[in-house]
Design a protein around this motif. Structure first.
Motif, mmCIF file in Angstrom:
data_model
loop_
_atom_site.group_PDB
_atom_site.id
_atom_site.type_symbol
_atom_site.label_atom_id
_atom_site.label_comp_id
_atom_site.label_asym_id
_atom_site.label_seq_id
_atom_site.Cartn_x
_atom_site.Cartn_y
_atom_site.Cartn_z
ATOM 1 N N THR A 155 9.915 -0.992 4.154
ATOM 2 C CA THR A 155 8.522 -1.101 3.714
ATOM 3 C C THR A 155 8.487 -1.780 2.353
ATOM 4 O O THR A 155 9.130 -1.319 1.406
ATOM 5 C CB THR A 155 7.865 0.293 3.612
ATOM 6 O OG1 THR A 155 7.978 0.962 4.871
ATOM 7 C CG2 THR A 155 6.394 0.177 3.224
ATOM 8 N N ASP A 156 7.750 -2.862 2.270
ATOM 9 C CA ASP A 156 7.647 -3.621 1.014
ATOM 10 C C ASP A 156 9.023 -3.942 0.428
ATOM 11 O O ASP A 156 9.244 -3.876 -0.791
ATOM 12 C CB ASP A 156 6.795 -2.871 -0.007
ATOM 13 C CG ASP A 156 5.338 -2.765 0.425
ATOM 14 O OD1 ASP A 156 4.882 -3.645 1.187
ATOM 15 O OD2 ASP A 156 4.660 -1.805 0.018
ATOM 16 N N GLY A 157 9.952 -4.272 1.321
ATOM 17 C CA GLY A 157 11.258 -4.732 0.885
ATOM 18 C C GLY A 157 12.277 -3.657 0.586
ATOM 19 O O GLY A 157 13.379 -3.960 0.122
ATOM 20 N N ARG A 215 11.346 3.442 2.075
ATOM 21 C CA ARG A 215 10.538 3.468 0.837
ATOM 22 C C ARG A 215 9.714 4.744 0.705
ATOM 23 O O ARG A 215 9.665 5.346 -0.375
ATOM 24 C CB ARG A 215 9.627 2.237 0.799
ATOM 25 C CG ARG A 215 8.933 1.963 -0.557
ATOM 26 C CD ARG A 215 7.711 2.819 -0.866
ATOM 27 N NE ARG A 215 6.737 2.873 0.179
ATOM 28 C CZ ARG A 215 5.741 1.994 0.349
ATOM 29 N NH1 ARG A 215 5.629 0.980 -0.470
ATOM 30 N NH2 ARG A 215 4.858 2.151 1.338
ATOM 31 N N PRO A 237 13.201 -6.083 -4.253
ATOM 32 C CA PRO A 237 12.612 -6.142 -2.922
ATOM 33 C C PRO A 237 12.413 -7.600 -2.503
ATOM 34 O O PRO A 237 11.977 -8.425 -3.305
ATOM 35 C CB PRO A 237 11.269 -5.431 -3.100
ATOM 36 C CG PRO A 237 11.480 -4.521 -4.265
ATOM 37 C CD PRO A 237 12.408 -5.256 -5.183
ATOM 38 N N SER A 242 18.205 -4.554 1.370
ATOM 39 C CA SER A 242 17.001 -3.753 1.089
ATOM 40 C C SER A 242 17.305 -2.332 0.629
ATOM 41 O O SER A 242 16.396 -1.504 0.559
ATOM 42 C CB SER A 242 16.122 -3.696 2.344
ATOM 43 O OG SER A 242 16.827 -3.088 3.423
ATOM 44 N N GLU A 271 9.731 -2.374 -6.381
ATOM 45 C CA GLU A 271 8.656 -1.980 -5.470
ATOM 46 C C GLU A 271 7.558 -1.276 -6.250
ATOM 47 O O GLU A 271 7.803 -0.311 -6.972
ATOM 48 C CB GLU A 271 9.242 -1.058 -4.384
ATOM 49 C CG GLU A 271 8.380 -0.910 -3.149
ATOM 50 C CD GLU A 271 7.204 0.029 -3.362
ATOM 51 O OE1 GLU A 271 6.105 -0.284 -2.872
ATOM 52 O OE2 GLU A 271 7.394 1.069 -4.030
ATOM 53 N N LYS A 272 6.317 -1.761 -6.093
ATOM 54 C CA LYS A 272 5.220 -1.367 -6.980
ATOM 55 C C LYS A 272 4.922 0.125 -6.970
ATOM 56 O O LYS A 272 4.681 0.730 -8.022
ATOM 57 C CB LYS A 272 3.962 -2.154 -6.622
ATOM 58 C CG LYS A 272 4.064 -3.638 -6.954
ATOM 59 C CD LYS A 272 2.778 -4.365 -6.602
ATOM 60 C CE LYS A 272 2.886 -5.856 -6.947
ATOM 61 N NZ LYS A 272 1.667 -6.609 -6.579
ATOM 62 N N GLN A 273 4.925 0.743 -5.800
ATOM 63 C CA GLN A 273 4.562 2.160 -5.748
ATOM 64 C C GLN A 273 5.598 3.033 -6.446
ATOM 65 O O GLN A 273 5.240 3.975 -7.158
ATOM 66 C CB GLN A 273 4.370 2.608 -4.291
ATOM 67 C CG GLN A 273 3.128 2.022 -3.636
ATOM 68 C CD GLN A 273 2.686 2.831 -2.438
ATOM 69 O OE1 GLN A 273 2.581 4.052 -2.499
ATOM 70 N NE2 GLN A 273 2.435 2.145 -1.331
#
Length: 320
Positions: free
Chosen positions: A98-100, A104, A165, A170, A185-187
Motif C-alpha cells: 500500500t502506497d509503496g 503498511r 516508497p 517495498s 510513506e505519508k501516513q
C-alpha cells in the motif's frame, strides 16, 4: 585522621560550587528513567528468499524477527530497567503493498501503538530489542523530540536503509533511516514526532548499498559513512565526527548484519568482510563515553537454528 579531615574541609571551602554540581549531576543521573522496549516487529521485512534453509517454511522465516526479539531479551543481562513489549500482530496476511510499503496498514497501527506507549511511559533513555530495522524509528524520533533535536544518530549496519516508497524493494525496514529523516510513506511519517537531520546522521560499517540509486541518494542527502576498516584499531574517526556534529546526545542502531559472517551468522544478511563482534562492542562503548547515550537498538536478529528447532518441536506428538 585529623589531617584528612582538615583536607576535606578545605576542599569543601575552596570548591563548594564543584561539589554542589557533582551532587546535582549524580541526582540527575539517578532520576533518568531508562526502559527496555521489546519491539518484535517483523512486517517491515521481505526476506524469505534470503534464508534458503527455511524455504519450506516461509511464514516461519518472515516471523523469525519476532523470535529474534524474544531471544535478545532473554539473553540480555538482567537489569532493574522496566520492560515493555510493543504488541505485534502475528497474523500472516497476503502482504499487500500500500502506497509503496508492504503491510503498511499493520505497520502504521503498530507505529501508533509504540509511540503511544512511549508518550505514556515518558522514558529518558530507551534500549530497544527488535525486530527488523524499523523498530528504531519510533524510539529515535521520540528521543529527538524529547531532546529538541539535540540528538545525533549513528547507524551501524551493512546497509544504509534509505530506501523510499516506490523503489523496487517495498520493505519498510529498508526505509528506517529515511523515515527518521521525515521522508517516506505519508501516513506513517505524519505520526512521527520529530525528524533527524542528515548532518546529525552517521553510517558505520556499510558494505552493501544493493543498488546504485541508493549510493546516489546517500550522496544527495549528504550522510557521511565510515567503513568498518577505518575503525579496526580505534574509534577515532567516529569520535571526531561526534565532536563536530553539534549534538550533546546520541542514539545508536546496531543491526546485527553488520557483523562478519565468518565470525557469526546472526542476521539475514551475510555479506562478507563485516565488522568483528569485539570491534562493534568497542565502538559502541567509545561512543557512549564521548556523548550521552540515550537510545540503543539491537535489531535484525534472525535465529535460524532456533526457528528450525521450533518448527521441529511443533511437529512432535504430545507437544502439539
Amino acid at each position: 585522621m585529623k589531617k584528612l579531615l582538615l583536607i576535606s574541609l578545605l576542599c569543601g571551602m575552596l570548591f563548594p560550587c564543584m561539589a554542589q554540581k557533582n551532587i546535582i549531576k549524580n541526582k540527575e543521573n539517578q532520576s533518568m528513567k531508562t526502559i527496555r522496549l521489546i519491539y518484535p516487529q517483523w512486517q517491515g521485512a521481505k526476506i524469505t528468499h534470503l534464508i534458503p534453509e527455511l524455504k519450506d517454511n516461509p511464514n516461519d522465516a518472515s516471523k523469525g524477527y519476532y523470535l529474534g526479539a524474544q531471544l535478545l531479551n532473554y539473553l540480555a543481562p538482567n537489569t532493574n530497567q522496566e520492560t515493555f513489549t510493543v504488541p505485534v500482530s502475528m497474523e500472516m496476511t497476503d502482504r499487500e503493498i500500500t502506497d509503496g510499503v508492504t503491510d503498511r496498514d499493520v505497520l502504521l497501527k503498530q507505529t501508533k501503538t509504540a509511540l503511544g506507549m512511549l508518550n505514556a511511559i515518558s522514558p529518558d533513555k530507551i534500549v530497544t530489542l527488535g525486530g527488523e530495522c524499523s523498530v528504531s524509528v519510533v524510539p529515535f524520533t521520540y528521543l529527538a523530540n524529547k531532546y529538541k533535536n539535540d540528538v545525533a544518530m549513528i547507524w551501524i549496519d551493512a546497509h544504509p536503509d534509505i530506501t523510499l516508497p516506490g523503489d523496487i524493494y517495498s520493505g519498510y525496514h529498508a526505509m528506517a533511516v529515511t523515515a527518521c529523516m521525515g521522508y517516506g510513506e505519508k501516513q506513517i511519517i505524519s505520526t512521527l514526532p520529530a525528524k533527524i537531520e542528515a548532518s546529525k546522521i552517521l553510517f558505520v560499517g556499510l558494505r552493501n548499498w544493493e543498488r546504485d540509486e541508493i549510493k546516489v541518494r546517500q550522496k544527495q542527502y549528504g550522510i557521511k559513512d565510515i567503513p568498518g576498516e577505518e575503525v579496526t584499531e580505534n574509534s577515532n574517526a567516529i569520535l571526531n565526527w561526534l565532536k563536530s556534529c553539534g549534538a550533546s546526545k546520541v542514539v545508536i542502531h546496531f543491526d546485527m548484519d553488520v557483523l562478519d559472517p565468518a565470525e557469526i551468522v546472526a542476521a539475514v544478511g551475510t555479506d562478507p568482510n563485516g565488522m568483528k563482534i569485539a570491534q562493534v562492542i568497542r565502538v559502541i562503548n567509545d561512543i557512549a563515553k564521548e556523548k550521552e547515550l540515550v537510545g540503543l537498538t539491537v535489531a535484525e536478529a534472525m535465529p535460524r537454528t532456533a526457528i528450525r528447532i521450533k518448527s521441529m518441536l511443533e511437529q512432535l506428538p504430545l507437544l502439539k
